[in-house]
Design an enzyme around this catalytic site. Structure first.
Site, PDB file in Angstrom:
ATOM      1  N   GLU A  49      78.448 -17.455  21.675  1.00  0.00           N
ATOM      2  CA  GLU A  49      79.365 -16.735  20.778  1.00  0.00           C
ATOM      3  C   GLU A  49      80.802 -16.821  21.266  1.00  0.00           C
ATOM      4  O   GLU A  49      81.739 -16.831  20.470  1.00  0.00           O
ATOM      5  CB  GLU A  49      78.955 -15.266  20.641  1.00  0.00           C
ATOM      6  CG  GLU A  49      77.702 -15.037  19.793  1.00  0.00           C
ATOM      7  CD  GLU A  49      76.433 -15.044  20.621  1.00  0.00           C
ATOM      8  OE1 GLU A  49      76.487 -15.442  21.807  1.00  0.00           O
ATOM      9  OE2 GLU A  49      75.378 -14.649  20.090  1.00  0.00           O
ATOM     10  N   PHE A 111      67.484  -1.570  19.507  1.00  0.00           N
ATOM     11  CA  PHE A 111      67.472  -2.923  20.076  1.00  0.00           C
ATOM     12  C   PHE A 111      68.743  -3.672  19.658  1.00  0.00           C
ATOM     13  O   PHE A 111      69.108  -3.698  18.501  1.00  0.00           O
ATOM     14  CB  PHE A 111      66.229  -3.680  19.595  1.00  0.00           C
ATOM     15  CG  PHE A 111      66.197  -5.113  20.074  1.00  0.00           C
ATOM     16  CD1 PHE A 111      66.101  -5.406  21.437  1.00  0.00           C
ATOM     17  CD2 PHE A 111      66.285  -6.161  19.175  1.00  0.00           C
ATOM     18  CE1 PHE A 111      66.089  -6.721  21.873  1.00  0.00           C
ATOM     19  CE2 PHE A 111      66.276  -7.481  19.611  1.00  0.00           C
ATOM     20  CZ  PHE A 111      66.180  -7.762  20.967  1.00  0.00           C
ATOM     21  N   GLN A 112      69.396  -4.277  20.612  1.00  0.00           N
ATOM     22  CA  GLN A 112      70.642  -5.028  20.406  1.00  0.00           C
ATOM     23  C   GLN A 112      71.727  -4.177  19.744  1.00  0.00           C
ATOM     24  O   GLN A 112      72.501  -4.675  18.938  1.00  0.00           O
ATOM     25  CB  GLN A 112      70.384  -6.324  19.619  1.00  0.00           C
ATOM     26  CG  GLN A 112      69.580  -7.326  20.438  1.00  0.00           C
ATOM     27  CD  GLN A 112      69.606  -8.746  19.876  1.00  0.00           C
ATOM     28  OE1 GLN A 112      69.680  -8.932  18.667  1.00  0.00           O
ATOM     29  NE2 GLN A 112      69.537  -9.730  20.755  1.00  0.00           N
ATOM     30  N   LYS A 161      73.002  -3.873   9.303  1.00  0.00           N
ATOM     31  CA  LYS A 161      72.100  -4.773   8.578  1.00  0.00           C
ATOM     32  C   LYS A 161      71.795  -4.273   7.165  1.00  0.00           C
ATOM     33  O   LYS A 161      71.750  -5.063   6.221  1.00  0.00           O
ATOM     34  CB  LYS A 161      70.802  -4.937   9.372  1.00  0.00           C
ATOM     35  CG  LYS A 161      69.925  -6.036   8.814  1.00  0.00           C
ATOM     36  CD  LYS A 161      68.793  -6.371   9.764  1.00  0.00           C
ATOM     37  CE  LYS A 161      67.988  -7.541   9.197  1.00  0.00           C
ATOM     38  NZ  LYS A 161      66.929  -7.967  10.122  1.00  0.00           N
ATOM     39  N   MET A 481      94.731 -23.352  41.042  1.00  0.00           N
ATOM     40  CA  MET A 481      95.838 -22.395  41.013  1.00  0.00           C
ATOM     41  C   MET A 481      95.601 -21.262  42.008  1.00  0.00           C
ATOM     42  O   MET A 481      96.528 -20.786  42.671  1.00  0.00           O
ATOM     43  CB  MET A 481      96.040 -21.852  39.595  1.00  0.00           C
ATOM     44  CG  MET A 481      97.294 -21.025  39.429  1.00  0.00           C
ATOM     45  SD  MET A 481      98.809 -21.932  39.855  1.00  0.00           S
ATOM     46  CE  MET A 481      99.346 -22.461  38.230  1.00  0.00           C
TER      47      MET A 481
END
Lengths: 579, 174
Positions: A49, A111-112, A161, A481
């Site tokens: 993602e 969940f999630q 959802k 760096m």
């Protein structure tokens, strides 16, 4: 027309003119992905993602359009976070859609489930949680409006959802009615009195400097700003985000200012009596020690975000508004003032001469070698082989600064780099998005061996969709760096910066379905670049094994004033390299 | 050491009555390191708009930044620094006092009288007093009453409104 929430979302995207989406499916966005194949929208399945967010960002940076990404709830949303923060701090218009658990489960630790709007509130311009499908269309419309107007930024829309499943009325004609947000009315037109004052100050200054920021590029004001520099004989310096506003070889352009800015740019700012800041925000990497930044200058500050004015440095003539709209008013005013005052302008030649002498005395410099590949040499070669016409994305670190110094850009939006957040892992997915946005251009990601490993999985995305990006890994086997800072400020205590164990990048890229090349000798650099450019059906990664301990100079030590730069050690060939 | 012109400012804000609007304002203070002393939220004459009155401490530059940053929030309509305006400015105090002797009861009643407060709840050994006033009045009352024994106290943040003479609080632009 009766549509489900998912269908309304996709219809709204079509009506917003969205053509490309970067995303990753999951449980909470199943209904959206179920309808996606039946739309004209082209979806790119990234491999992470974070890659989707950076790709949407890269797409937005090169096209000027709003970038769009999708992710599911929970880990999908949290994986977007770095990408969204990267876009937001650089004022890039991105709209992110995340799924969430159904409204009746919110707050249940389902969940999630995470509090996505809570997590993303500080890193977005605005965000929404849609709780009723009836509000969905209007919310999408608002999201795009907020993302692209005023100071552009990131808007996230969180979609439970059940909202994507429920059915309600949707009317295309209704969607097309322009959105009104009563508490959001950005000021775009500059105050005429302030513009006149600015024009007078510009015409009467002895040693003016244009300090160009990313706002010039994003508002489309680049040409007008360069025109003003020419009309009124003003040297230009740019921030990392503003670099592409002026052509890299323009005689009045001194390059980047700040921590790794050119000697001429930093000296010009230190010595100027008028600083004209446009779409820039006086970031600490630009100003160094604030009290000694442009200490003799009167300051004009043009910015669309009034909160930037006076935030870090006191301003004498503030003008709030869109840089392009203001330049359209300011340029004719300056022309008028200048024509009244020809002789005085001639005296500005003295200033231009002085600036030029700085550039000639201390140009950008590195010690050339015919034994090892110098990283700066690779950047110069990429610039040469692509005739300065490629879109360049970068990661973060030494290579990023060398790109800023050595690639001579030709047109606005040509550089895609994480300026404010400094996100390693940005370059490859941003290149994917950039190439999708500008398929007509060669897109080169210049990365480091550290950065490349942070999002190299997106090479697979490029393989899947035959996106022929080129990646140049400036491989010094170090987190360069960080090593440079440890070398200069921490007594060479090189702690945890050795990347001694690395994948074989050539075989790794081949395994992912791309083309891998390795270059270890200076004389092979050009040939490899030409080969990479000739491949147009899949990504190519070139592993440039470079001088391990090359540092980026000039360098202003942190907290130091701009004129206190550490300069490179000039060798005999110094005079050859002009800024 | 407090810097010169480091002082309390009263800032009044109109926001959309939306979930998240208040969170955005509070997060602004924490993320940018501003000091907030009190904050009060309530409805306005328009039920879709809430009014927030906050007291923040800082020098002029910090306060100017706070006002500008508040204005950037999409849900925010208007922001006004009322510090130097002629205004009405009130807090509410509820305080429960130990009054276990007749003398104490008399003393409390006397102070309540002087300050125009009210005794709103009584038990065998406590009086609960309510007082509305500006910050100074409430501080003065508390100072006098504390030696008597404060058992529990609750105090609101400020609410403020510009005096009619000076026009409406939120005239003009954002």
């Amino acid at each position: 027309m009766k549509l489900s929430g998912a269908e309304i979302l996709l219809e709204a995207l079509r009506l917003e003119g969205v053509k490309k989406i970067f995303g990753y499916p999951g449980g909470a966005v199943l209904d959206i992905y179920d309808r996606l194949p039946f739309t004209p929208l082209k979806h790119y399945l990234t491999r992470h993602e974070q890659g989707a967010a950076h790709a949407a960002d890269g797409y937005a940076r090169v096209t000027g359009k709003v970038g769009v990404c999708f992710a599911t709830s929970g880990p999908g949303a949290t994986n977007l976070v770095t990408g969204l923060a990267t876009a937001q701090i650089d004022s890039i218009p991105v709209v992110a859609f995340t799924g969430n658990v159904p409204t009746y489960m919110i707050g249940n630790d389902a969940f999630q489930e995470v509090d996505t709007v809570g997590i993303t509130r500080p890193i977005t311009k605005h965000n929404f949680l849609v709780k009723d499908v009836k509000d969905l269309a209007e919310t999408v419309k608002k999201a795009f409006h907020i993302a692209k107007t005023g100071r552009p930024g990131v808007v996230l829309v969180d979609l439970p959802k059940d909202v994507t499943r429920e059915i309600t009325d949707f009317f295309e004609e209704e969607y097309k009615i322009p959105v009104q947000i009563r508490s959001y009315k950005p000021v775009l037109k500059g105050h005429p009195g302030q513009i006149k004052k600015a024009a007078k100050a510009i015409a009467s200054a002895e040693r003016p400097v244009l300090y160009i920021g990313g706002g010039v590029v994003s508002s489309g004001a680049s040409e007008l700003v360069v025109k003003m520099a020419e009309v009124a004989s003003i040297p230009m310096v740019a921030t990392l985000m503003g670099l592409t506003a002026a052509p890299g070889n323009h005689p009045y352009f001194l390059g980047m200012l700040g921590m790794h800015g050119t000697y001429a740019a930093n000296m010009a700012v230190t010595d100027c009596d008028l600083l004209i800041a446009i779409g820039a925000r006086f970031d600490d990497r630009v100003t160094g020690k604030l009290s000694e930044f442009a200490p003799h200058a009167k300051v004009i500050h043009i910015d669309v975000d009034s909160a930037e004015i006076g935030k870090n440095k006191a301003v004498d003539i503030p003008i709030v508004g869109d840089a392009k709209l203001i330049m359209e008013e300011l340029l004719p005013e300056v022309e008028k003032q200048v024509s009244k005052n020809r002789e005085f302008l001639l005296s500005r030649e003295k200033w231009l001469m002085k600036v030029k002498s700085w550039a000639e005395r201390y140009p950008l410099y590195y010690e050339p070698s015919d034994r090892v590949i110098k990283p700066q040499f690779v950047i110069e070669k990429i610039c040469e082989v692509t005739e300065g016409e490629a879109i360049i994305t970068t990661d973060v670190g030494q290579h990023q600064m060398w790109v800023a110094q050595y690639y001579k850009f030709r047109f606005p939006r040509q550089l895609v780099t994480s300026g404010g957040l400094g996100t390693m892992g940005f370059g490859v997915p941003a290149a994917v998005g950039a190439k999708v946005g500008r398929p007509d251009k060669t897109v080169f990601c210049i990365s480091g061996d550290g950065s490349f490993q942070m999002n190299m999985q997106e090479i697979v995305t490029a393989v899947q969709y035959s996106i022929p990006i080129k990646v140049a890994i400036i491989n010094n086997g170090f987190l360069g760096m960080v090593r440079q800072w440890q070398g200069i400020f921490y007594d060479r205590n090189y702690s945890q910066v050795h990347l001694d164990v690395q994948p074989d990048f050539v075989r790794l890229v081949e395994a992912m379905g791309g083309v891998g090349l390795r270059v270890e000798r200076p004389e092979d650099v050009e040939k490899a670049l030409k080969e990479a450019i000739s491949i147009n059906d899949r990504p190519v990664v070139i592993d440039f094994v470079v001088d391990r301990e090359e540092d980026v100079y000039p360098m202003v030590p942190p907290g130091g004033a701009l004129h206190e730069m550490i300069l490179p050690k000039y060798g005999k060939k110094k005079a050859k390299k002009a800024v | 050491m407090e810097k010169p012109n480091y002082r309390k400012h009263v800032i009044s804000v109109l926001v959309e009555n939306q979930p998240g609007a208040l969170a955005r304002i509070i997060e602004l203070f924490s993320s940018r390191g501003y000091n907030i002393e009190s904050l009060n939220v309530g409805h306005t004459e328009d039920p879709t708009i809430s009014r927030i009155t906050m007291v923040a401490k800082g020098d002029e530059h910090t306060i100017e930044q706070i006002v500008k940053q508040l204005r950037r929030i999409i849900d925010v309509f208007k922001v006004r620094d009322l510090t130097d305006k002629k205004k009405l400015d009130r807090e509410l105090l509820i305080v429960r006092l130990n009054v276990d002797s007749t003398e104490k009861k008399e003393e409390v009643k006397r102070l309540v009288d002087i300050f125009g407060a009210q005794i709103v709840d009584v038990s065998h050994d406590t009086y609960t007093v309510e007082l509305t006033g500006d910050e100074e009045q409430i501080d003065a009352f508390l100072e006098l009453i504390k030696p008597l024994g404060v058992r529990e106290m609750a105090r609101t943040g400020r609410v403020a409104m510009v005096r009619a003479l000076q026009g409406d609080t939120f005239g003009g632009e954002k």
